[in-house]
Design a protein around this motif. Structure first.
Motif, short mmCIF file in Angstrom:
data_model
loop_
_atom_site.label_atom_id
_atom_site.label_comp_id
_atom_site.label_asym_id
_atom_site.label_seq_id
_atom_site.Cartn_x
_atom_site.Cartn_y
_atom_site.Cartn_z
N SER A 5 0.83 -1.21 0.00
CA SER A 5 0.00 0.00 0.00
C SER A 5 0.86 1.25 0.00
CB SER A 5 -0.93 0.00 1.21
OG SER A 5 -1.90 -1.02 1.11
N ARG A 6 1.92 1.25 0.80
CA ARG A 6 2.81 2.41 0.84
C ARG A 6 3.46 2.66 -0.51
NH1 ARG A 6 5.50 0.98 5.02
NH2 ARG A 6 7.22 0.00 3.91
N ASP A 7 3.91 1.59 -1.16
CA ASP A 7 4.54 1.72 -2.48
C ASP A 7 3.53 2.23 -3.52
OD1 ASP A 7 6.89 0.78 -1.40
OD2 ASP A 7 6.55 -1.29 -2.04
N SER A 8 2.30 1.74 -3.42
CA SER A 8 1.26 2.16 -4.38
C SER A 8 0.93 3.64 -4.19
CB SER A 8 0.01 1.31 -4.19
OG SER A 8 0.26 -0.04 -4.53
N ARG A 10 2.94 5.91 -3.12
CA ARG A 10 4.07 6.66 -3.67
C ARG A 10 3.93 6.79 -5.19
NH1 ARG A 10 7.90 3.41 -2.32
NH2 ARG A 10 8.04 4.22 -0.20
N GLY A 11 3.49 5.70 -5.83
CA GLY A 11 3.30 5.74 -7.29
C GLY A 11 2.23 6.73 -7.71
N LEU A 12 1.14 6.81 -6.93
CA LEU A 12 0.07 7.78 -7.23
C LEU A 12 0.58 9.21 -7.08
CD1 LEU A 12 -3.09 6.21 -5.55
CD2 LEU A 12 -2.54 6.29 -7.98
N ARG A 13 1.36 9.43 -6.05
CA ARG A 13 1.88 10.80 -5.82
C ARG A 13 2.77 11.26 -6.96
NH1 ARG A 13 2.15 10.27 0.51
NH2 ARG A 13 0.52 11.77 1.03
N GLU A 14 3.48 10.32 -7.55
CA GLU A 14 4.38 10.68 -8.66
C GLU A 14 3.62 11.15 -9.89
OE1 GLU A 14 6.69 7.17 -9.17
OE2 GLU A 14 7.99 7.56 -7.43
N LYS A 15 2.34 10.86 -9.96
CA LYS A 15 1.52 11.29 -11.11
C LYS A 15 0.98 12.70 -10.94
CE LYS A 15 -1.00 8.34 -13.34
NZ LYS A 15 -0.12 8.07 -14.49
N LEU A 16 1.11 13.25 -9.74
CA LEU A 16 0.59 14.60 -9.49
C LEU A 16 1.57 15.67 -9.97
CD1 LEU A 16 -0.93 14.57 -5.87
CD2 LEU A 16 -2.16 14.92 -8.03
N SER A 82 -3.03 -0.79 -8.98
CA SER A 82 -1.99 -0.98 -7.96
C SER A 82 -2.43 -2.02 -6.93
CB SER A 82 -1.70 0.35 -7.27
OG SER A 82 -1.32 1.33 -8.21
N ARG A 83 -1.47 -2.47 -6.13
CA ARG A 83 -1.76 -3.46 -5.09
C ARG A 83 -1.94 -2.76 -3.74
NH1 ARG A 83 -1.24 -8.65 -6.21
NH2 ARG A 83 -0.90 -9.19 -4.02
N TRP A 84 -2.94 -3.24 -2.99
CA TRP A 84 -3.25 -2.66 -1.68
C TRP A 84 -3.32 -3.76 -0.63
CZ3 TRP A 84 -2.74 2.38 -2.01
CH2 TRP A 84 -2.94 2.98 -3.26
N ASP A 92 -8.06 5.40 1.53
CA ASP A 92 -7.17 6.31 2.24
C ASP A 92 -6.15 6.96 1.29
OD1 ASP A 92 -8.49 5.76 4.58
OD2 ASP A 92 -6.97 4.36 5.34
N ALA A 93 -5.65 6.17 0.37
CA ALA A 93 -4.66 6.69 -0.58
C ALA A 93 -5.28 7.74 -1.49
CB ALA A 93 -4.08 5.55 -1.41
#
Length: 321
Positions: A5-8, A10-16, A82-84, A92-93
């Motif tokens: 979940s933490r890695d996923s 991080r991946g979403l934040r990189e798209k912002l 992504s995996r959660w 939450d993400a």
């Protein structure tokens, strides 16, 4: 969040984007969060690691493609791909990404009010979110909004009181609120009331009790201060601290007009430590006040004999005696 979940996230934040007006993205993601939060079956379906990514993206497209902007849809597709670790982590993400988008918008515009409004929205959604609370407090301090800070801390204390495991943080928040009320706003009565709440829940918290005793004396409530200092004396870890606190209690009793109680406390200190100068000084004052010159003489002689008195002071005391 942990692991996958933490890695996923991080991946979403990189798209912002790191700057710009992301108001629409933020609003749409908050709306999606609200929907997923109330529909457990949909939330589980979109976060199920056993389900195919293609199927989950198809569900997102069917539900949202005509309702949200392309940027929001892109985030949603990435999220369900992504995996959660658990289904709640997906919601939450998305909420965190919505918050990040709102903060980027406000910070790009230099709008502190909008930044604050965003964090307040987070608190409304997640009452136990410490990051949001700390961010709001920092904003209010930077703007010297101490009255609003005191109000925010009161609301935060009310929220924390609903979480038994957060009692230590509740104590810290109440102590901070008391300090803001007293030091920044000059509201001694309200600060005292806050400290009394702390003392009621943590009766052996020495820092709160000392602060309370000091505020009570400053407001002339010496009778109440006596009780606080006597209790503090029972908590003292060494003889010096115990005697000092009992002397403060005796002095508070004297100033409250309760000479009998003041003498009782000071005599107790003298019985345990006959050379404790502050206690002897109170006893001498009380004897002089009531015209008991025999006791006054005896006490002044004891004061003169105290090893803590300077030689010139001893001579003066002996002459006085």
């Amino acid at each position: 969040m942990q692991g996958a979940s933490r890695d996923s996230l991080r991946g979403l934040r990189e798209k912002l984007p790191t700057a710009g007006d992301l108001t629409r993205l933020s609003d749409e993601l908050f709306a999606v969060v609200s929907t997923l939060g109330s529909r457990a079956s949909l939330r589980r379906a979109l976060s199920d690691p056993a389900a195919s990514t293609v199927a989950k993206v198809h569900v997102v497209d069917q539900l949202l493609a005509t309702r949200i902007d392309a940027a929001s849809l892109d985030i949603m597709r990435e999220a369900v791909s992504s995996r959660w670790s658990q289904s709640r982590d997906l919601v939450d993400a998305l909420e965190e990404i919505a918050v990040d988008a709102a903060l980027i918008t406000a910070q790009t515009a230099g709008d502190l009010a909008a930044v604050e409004a965003t964090w307040l929205r987070v608190v409304e959604l997640r009452p136990d979110d410490e990051e949001a609370d700390f961010a709001i407090e920092d904003l209010l301090v930077r703007q010297n909004e101490h009255a609003r800070l005191a109000e925010h801390l009161q609301k935060r204390a009310e929220r924390l009181s609903r979480f038994p495991e957060r009692r230590e943080m509740l104590r810290v928040v109440r102590l901070r609120r008391a300090a803001i009320l007293e030091q920044r706003l000059g509201l001694l009565k309200q600060a005292t009331e806050e400290l009394e709440r702390v003392a009621a829940e943590w009766p052996n918290n020495e820092s709160a009790l000392r602060y309370l005793g000091d505020l009570l004396e400053r407001q002339g409530d010496f009778a109440h201060a006596v009780t606080v200092y006597r209790h503090l004396a029972t908590l003292a870890s060494d003889e010096t601290s115990r005697c000092d606190l009992l002397v403060r209690a005796a002095e508070a009793a004297r100033r409250a007009g309760d000479a009998e109680r003041a003498e009782e406390i000071a005599r107790g200190v003298e019985d345990q430590n006959g050379t404790w100068t502050p206690a002897l000084a109170i006893l001498a004052y009380l004897a002089r006040e009531r015209g008991d010159f025999a006791t006054l003489e005896q006490t002044l002689v004891a004061l003169a004999a105290s090893p803590t008195e300077a030689s010139d002071q001893r001579s003066d005391l002996l002459i006085d005696a």
